[in-house]
Design a protein around this motif. Sequence first.
Motif, mmCIF file in Angstrom:
data_model
loop_
_atom_site.group_PDB
_atom_site.id
_atom_site.type_symbol
_atom_site.label_atom_id
_atom_site.label_comp_id
_atom_site.label_asym_id
_atom_site.label_seq_id
_atom_site.Cartn_x
_atom_site.Cartn_y
_atom_site.Cartn_z
ATOM 1 N N UNK A 237 0.826 -1.203 0.000
ATOM 2 C CA UNK A 237 0.000 0.000 0.000
ATOM 3 C C UNK A 237 0.862 1.255 0.000
ATOM 4 N N UNK A 238 2.022 1.175 0.651
ATOM 5 C CA UNK A 238 2.944 2.311 0.654
ATOM 6 C C UNK A 238 3.446 2.601 -0.759
ATOM 7 N N UNK A 239 3.811 1.551 -1.493
ATOM 8 C CA UNK A 239 4.383 1.735 -2.832
ATOM 9 C C UNK A 239 3.345 2.137 -3.873
ATOM 10 N N UNK A 240 2.069 1.832 -3.613
ATOM 11 C CA UNK A 240 1.047 2.239 -4.581
ATOM 12 C C UNK A 240 0.531 3.647 -4.299
ATOM 13 N N UNK A 241 0.574 4.075 -3.031
ATOM 14 C CA UNK A 241 -0.011 5.371 -2.672
ATOM 15 C C UNK A 241 1.020 6.476 -2.497
ATOM 16 N N UNK B 280 -10.447 -21.356 10.212
ATOM 17 C CA UNK B 280 -11.817 -21.751 9.921
ATOM 18 C C UNK B 280 -12.602 -20.549 9.400
ATOM 19 N N UNK B 281 -13.750 -20.837 8.828
ATOM 20 C CA UNK B 281 -14.542 -19.793 8.165
ATOM 21 C C UNK B 281 -14.833 -18.622 9.091
ATOM 22 N N UNK B 282 -15.281 -18.908 10.304
ATOM 23 C CA UNK B 282 -15.679 -17.832 11.210
ATOM 24 C C UNK B 282 -14.490 -17.124 11.865
ATOM 25 N N UNK B 283 -13.292 -17.596 11.574
ATOM 26 C CA UNK B 283 -12.091 -16.962 12.122
ATOM 27 C C UNK B 283 -11.419 -16.026 11.124
ATOM 28 N N UNK B 284 -11.844 -16.073 9.858
ATOM 29 C CA UNK B 284 -11.113 -15.356 8.806
ATOM 30 C C UNK B 284 -11.411 -13.865 8.783
ATOM 31 N N UNK B 285 -12.660 -13.480 9.053
ATOM 32 C CA UNK B 285 -13.033 -12.074 8.930
ATOM 33 C C UNK B 285 -12.161 -11.188 9.798
ATOM 34 N N UNK B 286 -11.956 -11.596 11.040
ATOM 35 C CA UNK B 286 -11.156 -10.803 11.973
ATOM 36 C C UNK B 286 -9.710 -10.703 11.476
ATOM 37 N N UNK B 287 -9.169 -11.810 10.977
ATOM 38 C CA UNK B 287 -7.783 -11.786 10.499
ATOM 39 C C UNK B 287 -7.640 -10.950 9.231
ATOM 40 N N UNK B 288 -8.630 -11.004 8.350
ATOM 41 C CA UNK B 288 -8.577 -10.183 7.139
ATOM 42 C C UNK B 288 -8.600 -8.697 7.511
ATOM 43 N N UNK B 289 -9.418 -8.350 8.512
ATOM 44 C CA UNK B 289 -9.481 -6.961 8.960
ATOM 45 C C UNK B 289 -8.151 -6.520 9.570
ATOM 46 N N UNK B 290 -7.543 -7.383 10.383
ATOM 47 C CA UNK B 290 -6.243 -7.047 10.958
ATOM 48 C C UNK B 290 -5.200 -6.868 9.861
ATOM 49 N N UNK B 291 -5.238 -7.760 8.886
ATOM 50 C CA UNK B 291 -4.314 -7.689 7.758
ATOM 51 C C UNK B 291 -4.507 -6.382 6.996
ATOM 52 N N UNK B 292 -5.765 -6.006 6.752
ATOM 53 C CA UNK B 292 -6.052 -4.802 5.978
ATOM 54 C C UNK B 292 -5.682 -3.538 6.746
ATOM 55 N N UNK C 174 -1.850 1.889 8.328
ATOM 56 C CA UNK C 174 -0.520 2.098 8.894
ATOM 57 C C UNK C 174 0.450 2.588 7.819
ATOM 58 N N UNK C 175 0.265 2.082 6.593
ATOM 59 C CA UNK C 175 1.122 2.504 5.478
ATOM 60 C C UNK C 175 0.977 3.997 5.214
ATOM 61 N N UNK D 178 -3.284 7.230 11.311
ATOM 62 C CA UNK D 178 -3.120 6.579 12.610
ATOM 63 C C UNK D 178 -4.480 6.351 13.259
ATOM 64 N N UNK D 179 -5.361 7.328 13.122
ATOM 65 C CA UNK D 179 -6.723 7.184 13.642
ATOM 66 C C UNK D 179 -7.465 6.065 12.917
ATOM 67 N N UNK D 180 -7.267 5.966 11.605
ATOM 68 C CA UNK D 180 -7.916 4.907 10.822
ATOM 69 C C UNK D 180 -7.426 3.531 11.249
ATOM 70 N N UNK D 181 -6.150 3.415 11.557
ATOM 71 C CA UNK D 181 -5.604 2.148 12.046
ATOM 72 C C UNK D 181 -6.299 1.741 13.341
ATOM 73 N N UNK D 182 -6.490 2.688 14.241
ATOM 74 C CA UNK D 182 -7.160 2.422 15.513
ATOM 75 C C UNK D 182 -8.615 2.008 15.293
ATOM 76 N N UNK D 183 -9.345 2.729 14.446
ATOM 77 C CA UNK D 183 -10.761 2.402 14.237
ATOM 78 C C UNK D 183 -10.928 1.061 13.527
ATOM 79 N N UNK D 184 -10.016 0.721 12.627
ATOM 80 C CA UNK D 184 -10.101 -0.570 11.933
ATOM 81 C C UNK D 184 -9.976 -1.718 12.920
#
Length: 509
Positions: free
Chosen positions: A75-79, A181-193, A198-199, A336-342
Motif C-alpha cells: 500500500x505504501x508503494x502504490x499510494x 476456519x470460516x468464522x475466524x477469517x473475517x477478523x484476520x482479514x481486517x487485521x491484515x487490511x 498504517x502505510x 493513525x486514527x484509521x488504524x485504531x478504528x479498523x
Amino acid sequence: MTAKLSANAQMAPPTADQADQHHDQSLRKVKAEQDPLSASPSIDVEHSDVDEKSLLRKIDWRLLPAVGVLYLLSFLDRSNVGNARIEGLTGDLHMTGNQYLTGLTLYFVGYVIFEVPCNIILKRTTPRFWLPTLTILWGIVATLMGIVQDLTGFFIARFFLGVTESGLFPGVVYYFSMWYKRRERQFRISLFFSAAALAGSFGGILAYGIGHMRGIVWENGWRWIFILEGIATVVVAVFAYWFIYNYPDTAEFLTAKERSFIRNRLAADSDATHDERFTWGNVAKALKDPKCWLYGLSFHTMSLPLYTFSLFLPSIIRDLGYTAANAQLLTIPPYAFAFFTTLTVATFSEKYGQRAIPLIGSASFAMIGYIILLANTDPKSQPGLSYTGTFFAAGGIYPATALALSWPAINVSGQTKRAVANGMQISIGNLGAVLGTQLYRQNDGPRYIVGHSFALGYLAGNIIVSLILYLILKKENTRRDDITAEVKEVGELHGDWDGDDDARWRFQY
C-alpha cells in the motif's frame, strides 16, 4: 477343542480396559446423536491436550505480522505517488491537464488483468516462494519509478506496479483459508487490511524526511521517495523468504500433533476437502446469485472512497494552504486514527458476530467527514475544519472496506462458486477505483467538490447495499431455521452438500 476354546473366548467377560473402551464409544455415540457438532474431528481424543485458543494465538503471531508487513509495503508503494506529486513529480515530467490521473488509472488496469493469473501461480507454487517474489518484483518497479524521465515511463511503471501487486491481497485471503476456519477469517482479514492505514502514516513520515533530500542529484525530492521506499521493499522481501510460512503440514513452528489438529479442524469446517469438479453450472451459480453481485457492489462502493482518499490526501491537505513538507506530516494523524478504528471495529464485529451493522456504522462515520469537507466553503481560511473532516473520512473508510472485503470469504460455499464470487468482488470493486482516479482534477482544489461528492454518494450507496444484504441474509437464515438445523462441519458432508444453497448453511450478516 480349538472351536470350544474360541467359543469360550467369545463368551468370556470383557476385561476392564475393554469395558471402558466400550463405555467411551457408547458415550460418544449418544453424544453425537444428541449434538452432531460434538463429533467433530477437531475434538478427537488424540488432540485433547491441544489448547485451541493458545494454538490460534501462536498461528496469529507467526502469520499476521509477516503478511501485514508485506501489505504495508504494497500500500505504501502504490499510494506514495500522492506524496511524490506535491514534491514536484508532475512538473518534472511535464504533465499537463489530467495526465497524472491517467497514470493512476493504469495501475488498476494492470491490477485487474493479472489478479487471477497471480493467484493461479500461488496455487501452483507456495506462499513462501510466491509472496516474497511478488514483493521483490513490485519493489523493483517502485524503485524504477524514481528514474523515469518522461510521461511514457511513468505510465509504464504504474501499469506494471499494478501487475506485480495484484496477487498479494487475494493471495493472502486464500492463504488464510488454509490456516483458519470460516468464522475466524473475517477478523484476520481486517487485521491484515489495517496495515493499509498504517502505510499511510509511514508514508507521511518517510515523505517528510525524504523530501528534504531535494537538491541531492535531482532538484526535487520526489525521485528519492520512490527509490528509497522501493529499495526498502526489496530488502524486506528477501528476508520474507525465511519469515513467510507455507501451510500447516510443513510449518516448522508447529508440532506434529498441532499439524494434525489443524488439518482435522479445517477438514471438518471447510468444503475445500470435497472432490468438486469444475463445471460451468457452478460458475453460473455465482453469476445468478444476487448476493454475489451485492458483495461486489459492497466493495465497489468502498473502493472509490478508499483509493481517492489514499491517493489524494496529500494534495487535499496541501491545498488547504500548507507547505508540501507540512502537508506530508499532516497526513500521519488521520491514518493513525484509521488504524485504531479498523482494529476496534474488527474486534467488535468478531465479538458480537455482526457484519452489516458495523459496516453501516463505519460508512456513516466516513460520510460525516465528507459532509464537513463539502460544507466548508472557504477551506484556506478555515483549514482546521476541513482537516477534521479527513479524520472522520479515514476513520470510517478503512474499517468499512475491511468488512466488505471479508464478506464473500465467509459466506460463499462451494469451491468454484466461491472462487468466482471472490473474482467478481475484486473486479467490480476496482471499477470504483478506476472511476475515482479521474475525479480529483488539478483545478478542482481546494474544495474538490466533484471528488468529495462522489465519495459521499458512494458511501451512501454502500449503506444501501449493506442494508439490502443484511435483510436478505437474515430473512434467508430465518427461512432455513424452519427447515433444518445448521451444520458447521460441512467438510464431513462429502457427496451431500450443495454449497451455500444447502438449507443447513447459515450466512453471516
